[in-house]
Write a protein that holds these residues in place. Structure first.
Motif, PDB file in Angstrom:
ATOM      1  N   LYS A  33       6.728 -19.063   5.711  1.00 12.68           N
ATOM      2  CA  LYS A  33       6.726 -18.695   4.295  1.00 12.68           C
ATOM      3  C   LYS A  33       7.829 -17.662   4.137  1.00 12.68           C
ATOM      4  N   VAL A  34       8.883 -18.016   3.385  1.00 10.56           N
ATOM      5  CA  VAL A  34      10.067 -17.168   3.283  1.00 10.56           C
ATOM      6  C   VAL A  34      10.094 -16.456   1.935  1.00 10.56           C
ATOM      7  N   THR A  35      10.311 -15.133   1.982  1.00 14.05           N
ATOM      8  CA  THR A  35      10.438 -14.326   0.772  1.00 14.05           C
ATOM      9  C   THR A  35      11.796 -13.632   0.796  1.00 14.05           C
ATOM     10  N   ARG A  36      12.537 -13.712  -0.306  1.00 14.44           N
ATOM     11  CA  ARG A  36      13.882 -13.126  -0.375  1.00 14.44           C
ATOM     12  C   ARG A  36      13.834 -11.814  -1.150  1.00 14.44           C
ATOM     13  N   PHE A  37      14.487 -10.801  -0.600  1.00 15.32           N
ATOM     14  CA  PHE A  37      14.702  -9.533  -1.282  1.00 15.32           C
ATOM     15  C   PHE A  37      16.203  -9.273  -1.324  1.00 15.32           C
ATOM     16  N   SER A  38      16.682  -8.683  -2.409  1.00 19.86           N
ATOM     17  CA  SER A  38      18.112  -8.478  -2.589  1.00 19.86           C
ATOM     18  C   SER A  38      18.575  -7.093  -2.178  1.00 19.86           C
ATOM     19  N   ASP A  39      17.638  -6.200  -1.855  1.00 21.42           N
ATOM     20  CA  ASP A  39      18.020  -4.850  -1.440  1.00 21.42           C
ATOM     21  C   ASP A  39      16.880  -4.206  -0.677  1.00 21.42           C
ATOM     22  N   GLY A  40      17.213  -3.173   0.098  1.00 23.15           N
ATOM     23  CA  GLY A  40      16.203  -2.504   0.912  1.00 23.15           C
ATOM     24  C   GLY A  40      15.090  -1.890   0.104  1.00 23.15           C
ATOM     25  N   ASP A  41      15.423  -1.384  -1.094  1.00 21.15           N
ATOM     26  CA  ASP A  41      14.379  -0.743  -1.892  1.00 21.15           C
ATOM     27  C   ASP A  41      13.362  -1.754  -2.410  1.00 21.15           C
ATOM     28  N   GLU A  42      13.755  -3.018  -2.536  1.00 26.36           N
ATOM     29  CA  GLU A  42      12.826  -4.034  -3.027  1.00 26.36           C
ATOM     30  C   GLU A  42      11.702  -4.297  -2.031  1.00 26.36           C
ATOM     31  N   ILE A  43      12.035  -4.349  -0.739  1.00 21.97           N
ATOM     32  CA  ILE A  43      10.995  -4.646   0.247  1.00 21.97           C
ATOM     33  C   ILE A  43      10.153  -3.416   0.558  1.00 21.97           C
ATOM     34  N   THR A  44      10.732  -2.223   0.485  1.00 27.17           N
ATOM     35  CA  THR A  44       9.961  -1.013   0.822  1.00 27.17           C
ATOM     36  C   THR A  44       9.056  -0.571  -0.315  1.00 27.17           C
ATOM     37  N   ASN A  45       9.401  -0.928  -1.533  1.00 29.31           N
ATOM     38  CA  ASN A  45       8.599  -0.520  -2.686  1.00 29.31           C
ATOM     39  C   ASN A  45       7.263  -1.261  -2.683  1.00 29.31           C
ATOM     40  N   GLY A  46       6.191  -0.548  -2.329  1.00 27.83           N
ATOM     41  CA  GLY A  46       4.870  -1.169  -2.274  1.00 27.83           C
ATOM     42  C   GLY A  46       4.674  -2.066  -1.077  1.00 27.83           C
ATOM     43  N   TYR A  47       5.390  -1.795   0.014  1.00 31.14           N
ATOM     44  CA  TYR A  47       5.267  -2.619   1.217  1.00 31.14           C
ATOM     45  C   TYR A  47       3.813  -2.673   1.689  1.00 31.14           C
ATOM     46  N   LYS A  48       3.327  -3.873   1.976  1.00 31.65           N
ATOM     47  CA  LYS A  48       1.916  -4.081   2.318  1.00 31.65           C
ATOM     48  C   LYS A  48       1.710  -4.598   3.739  1.00 31.65           C
ATOM     49  N   GLY A  49       2.753  -4.575   4.557  1.00 28.14           N
ATOM     50  CA  GLY A  49       2.588  -5.028   5.936  1.00 28.14           C
ATOM     51  C   GLY A  49       2.308  -6.502   6.055  1.00 28.14           C
ATOM     52  N   GLN A  50       2.828  -7.283   5.118  1.00 33.34           N
ATOM     53  CA  GLN A  50       2.480  -8.706   5.056  1.00 33.34           C
ATOM     54  C   GLN A  50       3.387  -9.616   5.858  1.00 33.34           C
ATOM     55  N   PHE A  51       4.447  -9.073   6.461  1.00 36.22           N
ATOM     56  CA  PHE A  51       5.425  -9.926   7.134  1.00 36.22           C
ATOM     57  C   PHE A  51       5.306  -9.870   8.648  1.00 36.22           C
TER      58      PHE A  51
END
Length: 234
Positions: A33-51
């Protein structure tokens, strides 16, 4: 199903990686299951340990990949991080965030597939039992084997682990149920202890990491039976 994040600000590289992952999926039988983020702040904002795996570009506009990886590591010690870069001089900093490897631009499918296979192997080799703990800043993944004991204090729980101590606002009953199958026992109303770390029992208390934790009279018999069963099963 392997949850994988691509953190890449260039659409062309993100598309190439997505195509490589699809090809690897067809060849290996692994499903992503692939999720794309365009910047570092997008993945860290509310990171839930889902990857399970994060492919992280290093050079991005708002938050660079190394800074994002440092933030993620504070919450998630298990996720496999692989950097995407055209510079190799980040290797030393990569060790600081336990990066598995680097994918060098321009990316070739053969090199990428080998590195992705290595990342999957790391996931499968880890037989750690992980629980997720809700923190004010996000979700912290915690290896059960590293927990000495949990202490209830008011509306908070204090976690005592091999990596240090931290507190969260939570109920003991929630974790007692989760950890019951992993040799944890409620020695009294205030303590949930990992039987693995009980060094002894004396004066109505169990000794863990040099501290005496009270065993209530009503639970003493059950506690001793549970400890004996655990020791016999080693």
């Amino acid at each position: 199903m392997i949850n994988l994040a691509i953190v890449e600000d260039e659409d062309s590289y993100a598309q190439q990686l997505t195509e490589f992952i699809q090809k690897f999926q067809e060849e290996s039988g692994n499903y992503f299951k692939v999720t794309r983020f365009s910047d570092g702040d997008e993945i860290t904002n509310g990171y839930k340990g889902q990857f399970d795996i994060i492919l992280m570009d290093i050079e991005m506009k708002l938050m660079d990949g190394m800074t994002a990886a440092e933030e993620i590591r504070r919450l998630d010690q298990e996720v496999v991080i692989m950097f995407i870069t055209n510079m190799t001089n980040y290797a030393i900093r990569g060790y600081q965030v336990d990066a598995l490897d680097y994918v060098l631009k321009p990316v070739s499918y053969f090199a990428f597939s080998q590195k992705l296979d290595r990342a999957i192997s790391r996931i499968r080799k880890s037989d750690s039992k992980i629980i997720s703990v809700e923190m004010p800043s996000g979700v912290k993944k915690l290896d059960i084997d590293n927990i000495f004991y949990i202490e209830s204090e008011g509306h908070n729980l204090n976690f005592y682990t091999s990596a240090g101590e931290f507190s969260v606002r939570a109920r003991m009953a929630d974790f007692e149920q989760q950890l019951s199958e992993y040799n944890f026992f409620r020695s009294n109303k205030g303590y949930l202890v990992n039987l693995k770390y009980v060094d002894g029992v004396e004066n109505g208390a169990c000794i863990i990491a040099g501290k005496q934790l009270l065993i209530s009279r009503s639970r003493k018999s059950d506690f001793m039976n549970a400890l004996t069963d655990y020791m016999v099963g080693l």
